[in-house]
Each structure stands twice: as C-alpha cells, then as structure tokens.
Design a protein around this motif. Structure first.
Motif, mmCIF file in Angstrom:
data_model
loop_
_atom_site.group_PDB
_atom_site.id
_atom_site.type_symbol
_atom_site.label_atom_id
_atom_site.label_comp_id
_atom_site.label_asym_id
_atom_site.label_seq_id
_atom_site.Cartn_x
_atom_site.Cartn_y
_atom_site.Cartn_z
ATOM 1 N N ALA A 1 29.356 58.973 29.258
ATOM 2 C CA ALA A 1 29.569 57.588 29.669
ATOM 3 C C ALA A 1 29.340 57.411 31.169
ATOM 4 N N LEU B 1 26.135 55.356 32.817
ATOM 5 C CA LEU B 1 26.425 54.244 33.717
ATOM 6 C C LEU B 1 25.718 54.442 35.050
ATOM 7 N N ARG B 2 25.743 55.673 35.550
ATOM 8 C CA ARG B 2 25.065 55.969 36.816
ATOM 9 C C ARG B 2 23.553 55.820 36.678
ATOM 10 N N SER C 1 22.525 52.062 36.250
ATOM 11 C CA SER C 1 22.671 51.301 37.491
ATOM 12 C C SER C 1 21.639 51.734 38.528
ATOM 13 N N PHE D 1 28.816 51.132 40.454
ATOM 14 C CA PHE D 1 28.763 51.741 39.127
ATOM 15 C C PHE D 1 28.524 53.241 39.178
ATOM 16 N N THR D 2 28.228 53.791 40.365
ATOM 17 C CA THR D 2 28.047 55.233 40.494
ATOM 18 C C THR D 2 29.349 55.953 40.802
ATOM 19 N N SER E 1 30.764 58.519 38.119
ATOM 20 C CA SER E 1 30.078 59.804 38.040
ATOM 21 C C SER E 1 30.474 60.726 39.189
#
Length: 266
Positions: free
Chosen positions: A207, A211-212, A215, A242-243, A246
């Motif tokens: 996930a 996401l990373r 984005s 959004f990073t 991670s």
C-alpha cells in the motif's frame, strides 16, 4: 512568487524533520544489535536495506534544509545543492523498497533459494545490489542539470518498480492465503500467526509503495505537462505528502521486529 513556491516545501520539511528522531532511533538500535551479536552474526537483508533507506532519508532532510534556506534567502547555489541532494535520494528510496519486496518474495515463494542466499553468496549479492543502488543515486544527482533526462529516467524507474512490486506482492499474498499442508479447506483460523504477520506486513508495504509510485508518476507528469506557474509548483510539492507513508513503513517494521514499537508485543 518565490515565497509562495516555498510554502509547500516548508510544510513538507516541517513534517520530515519530525521523523529525524525515528530515523536516528533505527540506526541506534541497529548499532546496538550489531555490537551485541558481534561480527559473526549475519544481519538480515531486510534490516540492511532499512539502514540504507534511513541514511537516504537523513540525506533528504539535509537536502530539504538547504533547499528551504535557499528559497528564503534567495540563494540559487544553495537551492541547487538542496535539489541535488534530493535528486540523490529519490531513486534510492524506490530501489531499496523494491529490494525489500524482492527479498520478502523469495522468503515466502522460494524459501529454499532464500535460505541459500542467507549465506556468504547471498550477502555478496546483497552488497553488490546496494552498491548498484548508490551508483544509480549518484547518476541521478548528476542528471539534475538535465531536467528532461532526469524526468525520463525517474519515470522509467517508477514504472519498472511498480510492475515488480505488484508482482512480488501479489505472489506473496497468494502463497500466504493459500492453505498449506494440514490446514484443510483453507480455514483461516488454522493459519499460524507467522503467516498472519507476514500477510499484514506485505499489505502495508504494498500500500505504501503503490501510493508513493502513483504520486511520483503524477508528479513527473506535472513537471512535463504544466507551464511552471506558481499554482503548479504548489500542487506538485503537495503531491509529496503522499510519499510520507513509504518513508515510515520500513523503519516502523524494523522497530516492530526489534520489539521497540510501543503497544506491540511481537
């Protein structure tokens, strides 16, 4: 306009600087474990990838510091130094997550090969892979002055990494969900706790990485398509929020394995 462009980087920097104690804690616990076990003990591949990832994150904090300072003092050279450090860490963050997923894929899907790779040959392969990642990081930093080459290389790396991560994650999840010997009928209540922990770990990594990746791909597209107005810069920097997951997932999983995460028994 320069001040407005700096608002989003400053907000990101304020968030990232709060993560510095977490990164330092990971390195401190790792050093304590190494000193306690001695050089004879082999550190797991996942932990080594986590340590290098944390070092990259700390370099990113230094780069953001230079960048934000350069914006508010209108120092172009300092801005370029900060941008260069950020360009240094960007591919490394992606690749160390990629190596972690490949390592977990081998551990679950090909356990016999994984056990062999835990010995001297596997350590050499791991060290060579880490060296290649750092070389790619320095090459990426050198491409900072060639914007188009940097954008294309980042985009290709992100697409390749996304494909590999999805393949590894789906393969691992399929093996973990599938009932093993003596677990007749796929009754989940009889799946051992280690499989459950592995399942949730892979889900968290997948996930955060997706996401990373998504984005970052959107950010790359904005750099290529947008006209470079003030609003576009603010939107592009906002995508970096959004990073953050991670950046957290590997350190938090390391602390969980070390038993240092509050509220976690295992």
């Amino acid at each position: 306009m320069q001040i407005l462009k700096g608002l989003s980087p400053l907000g990101i920097y304020n968030t990232i600087i709060l993560l510095v104690p977490l990164f330092i804690l990971v390195l401190y616990i790792g050093f304590q474990q190494w000193r306690k076990r001695g050089s004879a003990a082999t550190t797991s591949h996942t932990d080594v990838f986590t340590f290098h990832m944390v070092i990259l994150e700390l370099i990113g904090v230094v780069g953001f510091t230079f960048y934000c300072y350069g914006i508010y003092t209108d120092g172009q050279f300092i801005i370029e130094v900060g941008s260069g450090l950020f360009a240094l860490i960007s591919p490394g963050q992606t690749l160390f997550h990629l190596l972690t997923c490949v390592e977990r894929y081998l551990a679950v899907v090909h356990p016999v090969i994984y056990l062999r790779l835990r010995q001297g040959g596997g350590v050499r392969i791991r060290n060579i892979s880490i060296g290649c990642v750092w070389c790619i990081c320095f090459i990426s930093a050198s491409l900072q002055v060639i914007i188009l080459a940097r954008v294309i290389s980042d985009f290709v790396l992100l697409v390749f990494s996304s494909i590999v991560v999805c393949f590894c994650s789906i393969s691992v999840l399929f093996v973990l969900i599938r009932p093993g010997p003596g677990e007749g009928g796929g009754n989940r209540e009889r799946v051992d706790q280690s499989k459950q922990r592995a399942f949730y770990t892979i889900m968290a990594i997948m996930a955060a990485l997706l996401l990373r990746f998504l984005s970052s791909i959107v950010t790359t597209a904005f750099f290529v398509l947008m006209s470079g107005t003030c609003q576009d810069y603010v939107l592009i920097w906002s995508l970096f929020w959004f990073t953050v997951p991670s950046s957290l997932v590997l350190p938090l999983l390391f602390l969980q394995r070390a038993g240092k995460l509050p509220g976690c028994k295992h």
